[in-house]
Every structure is written in structure tokens, then in C-alpha cells.
Design a protein around this motif. Structure first.
Motif, mmCIF file in Angstrom:
data_model
loop_
_atom_site.group_PDB
_atom_site.id
_atom_site.type_symbol
_atom_site.label_atom_id
_atom_site.label_comp_id
_atom_site.label_asym_id
_atom_site.label_seq_id
_atom_site.Cartn_x
_atom_site.Cartn_y
_atom_site.Cartn_z
ATOM 1 N N ASP A 1 -2.614 7.733 -3.744
ATOM 2 C CA ASP A 1 -1.304 7.084 -3.650
ATOM 3 C C ASP A 1 -0.202 7.994 -4.186
ATOM 4 O OD1 ASP A 1 -2.522 4.830 -2.621
ATOM 5 O OD2 ASP A 1 -2.638 3.817 -4.568
ATOM 6 N N TRP B 1 4.453 -1.983 -9.453
ATOM 7 C CA TRP B 1 3.430 -1.277 -8.684
ATOM 8 C C TRP B 1 3.506 0.191 -9.059
ATOM 9 C CZ3 TRP B 1 3.942 2.275 -4.452
ATOM 10 C CH2 TRP B 1 2.725 2.593 -3.851
ATOM 11 N N ASN C 1 8.511 0.423 -9.208
ATOM 12 C CA ASN C 1 7.566 1.244 -9.970
ATOM 13 C C ASN C 1 7.046 0.530 -11.203
ATOM 14 O OD1 ASN C 1 7.127 3.513 -8.507
ATOM 15 N ND2 ASN C 1 8.746 4.685 -9.460
ATOM 16 N N ILE D 1 0.513 10.789 -1.637
ATOM 17 C CA ILE D 1 1.274 10.340 -0.462
ATOM 18 C C ILE D 1 2.762 10.239 -0.795
ATOM 19 C CG2 ILE D 1 1.700 8.352 1.037
ATOM 20 C CD1 ILE D 1 -1.348 7.902 1.044
ATOM 21 N N ILE D 2 3.067 9.646 -1.925
ATOM 22 C CA ILE D 2 4.472 9.459 -2.305
ATOM 23 C C ILE D 2 5.112 10.800 -2.678
ATOM 24 C CG2 ILE D 2 5.973 8.386 -4.007
ATOM 25 C CD1 ILE D 2 4.024 6.009 -3.977
ATOM 26 N N SER E 1 0.863 -1.182 0.000
ATOM 27 C CA SER E 1 0.000 0.000 0.000
ATOM 28 C C SER E 1 0.897 1.229 0.000
ATOM 29 C CB SER E 1 -0.909 0.000 1.219
ATOM 30 O OG SER E 1 -0.176 0.307 2.375
ATOM 31 N N SER E 2 0.323 2.348 -0.375
ATOM 32 C CA SER E 2 1.116 3.573 -0.436
ATOM 33 C C SER E 2 1.573 3.994 0.955
ATOM 34 C CB SER E 2 0.323 4.685 -1.089
ATOM 35 O OG SER E 2 -0.889 4.886 -0.384
ATOM 36 N N ARG E 3 0.783 3.670 1.962
ATOM 37 C CA ARG E 3 1.171 4.040 3.326
ATOM 38 C C ARG E 3 2.385 3.249 3.795
ATOM 39 N NH1 ARG E 3 -1.798 7.977 4.897
ATOM 40 N NH2 ARG E 3 -4.015 8.009 4.506
ATOM 41 N N SER F 1 5.545 4.362 2.049
ATOM 42 C CA SER F 1 6.063 5.675 2.426
ATOM 43 C C SER F 1 6.665 5.702 3.821
ATOM 44 C CB SER F 1 4.948 6.712 2.321
ATOM 45 O OG SER F 1 3.939 6.452 3.276
ATOM 46 N N ARG G 1 -3.661 5.772 -8.458
ATOM 47 C CA ARG G 1 -4.699 6.502 -7.721
ATOM 48 C C ARG G 1 -4.129 7.821 -7.228
ATOM 49 N NH1 ARG G 1 -6.155 2.693 -3.179
ATOM 50 N NH2 ARG G 1 -6.328 4.734 -2.245
ATOM 51 N N PRO H 1 1.799 3.462 -8.916
ATOM 52 C CA PRO H 1 0.645 4.078 -8.261
ATOM 53 C C PRO H 1 -0.132 4.966 -9.227
ATOM 54 C CG PRO H 1 2.680 5.075 -7.496
ATOM 55 C CD PRO H 1 3.061 3.931 -8.371
#
Length: 122
Positions: free
Chosen positions: A56, A49, A46, A59-60, A3-5, A8, A53, A51
Motif C-alpha cells: 500500500d 486509514w 491518513n 502504491i501511494i 483499498s490502496s488501488r 490512488s 502494508r 497504510p
């Protein structure tokens, strides 16, 4: 897929450690530690995955946005101005560039892709 969380968390931690380790930053001293310690974690996997969305991507991208604020003399400028001064691009444009390079290599036979083996994995 991470997940992006979770993706990060480590770069945020490294960014905090770099901020504590160095009192002052200037544009010349910023690029080496950033590109060596933080950006590889933001760009990890990358091609697998990517991102897409908005949440996402935000966040990054916020990690790079925070990192560019470490340079005190340019802290009050806009994000785009800070990137230009530090000779950096957005992470989203780096992902797009990487995708274009991969497509070029596949289209011109420079990258050998075994499409049958990849469908068996699915």
C-alpha cells in the motif's frame, strides 16, 4: 476502508491532467499545483486509514515518485534527490510526522478524545 488501488485512482487521474495541461515544469512551478491538487488526495484520511502494508505504501508513494518526474531538468536524478530539490518529503515521513503530532496533542491534553464514545462505535 479504501483499498490502496482505489485511493490512488483519483490522484493518478489528476496527475495525468496536470501533465497534459502544462508543457514544461520547473521546480518553482511544480510545488503549488502538486500540493494543491495531488497531495491532498494522497493524504486523505491518513489518521484513520494509515497504510502500513509495504504494498500500500509503495502504491501511494509511486504517485509522488511519478509526479516528481514531471520536472524535466531533474527527471534523471534519484527520487531522494528530486525530493530534496523540490523541497518535499516522502509521504511515509509525512504520515509519521502527523502521527507524532497527534500523539503529542493527546498526551498533553490539547486534543479532546472521548475514548468511551469511540469504543461504542466499534
Amino acid at each position: 476502508m479504501p483499498s490502496s488501488r482505489t485511493a490512488s485512482t483519483l490522484p493518478n487521474s489528476i496527475l495525468g491532467q496536470l501533465r497534459q495541461a502544462f508543457n514544461t515544469w520547473n521546480p518553482q512551478s511544480f510545488n503549488s499545483p502538486y500540493t494543491a491538487f495531488i497531495r491532498p488526495h494522497l493524504e486523505y484520511a491518513n489518521s484513520v486509514w494509515n497504510p502500513h502494508r509495504r504494498a500500500d505504501v509503495r502504491i501511494i508513494e509511486n504517485i509522488q515518485r511519478r509526479a516528481t518526474k514531471l520536472v524535466g531538468r531533474i527527471r534523471d536524478r534519484s527520487y531522494q534527490d528530486r525530493l530534496a530539490i523540490l523541497n518535499l518529503t516522502t509521504l511515509e515521513s509525512r504520515r509519521s510526522r502527523g502521527d507524532l503530532i497527534s500523539h503529542y496533542k493527546i498526551a498533553n491534553g490539547l486534543l479532546d478524545v472521548n475514548w468511551l464514545a469511540s469504543t461504542k462505535l466499534m
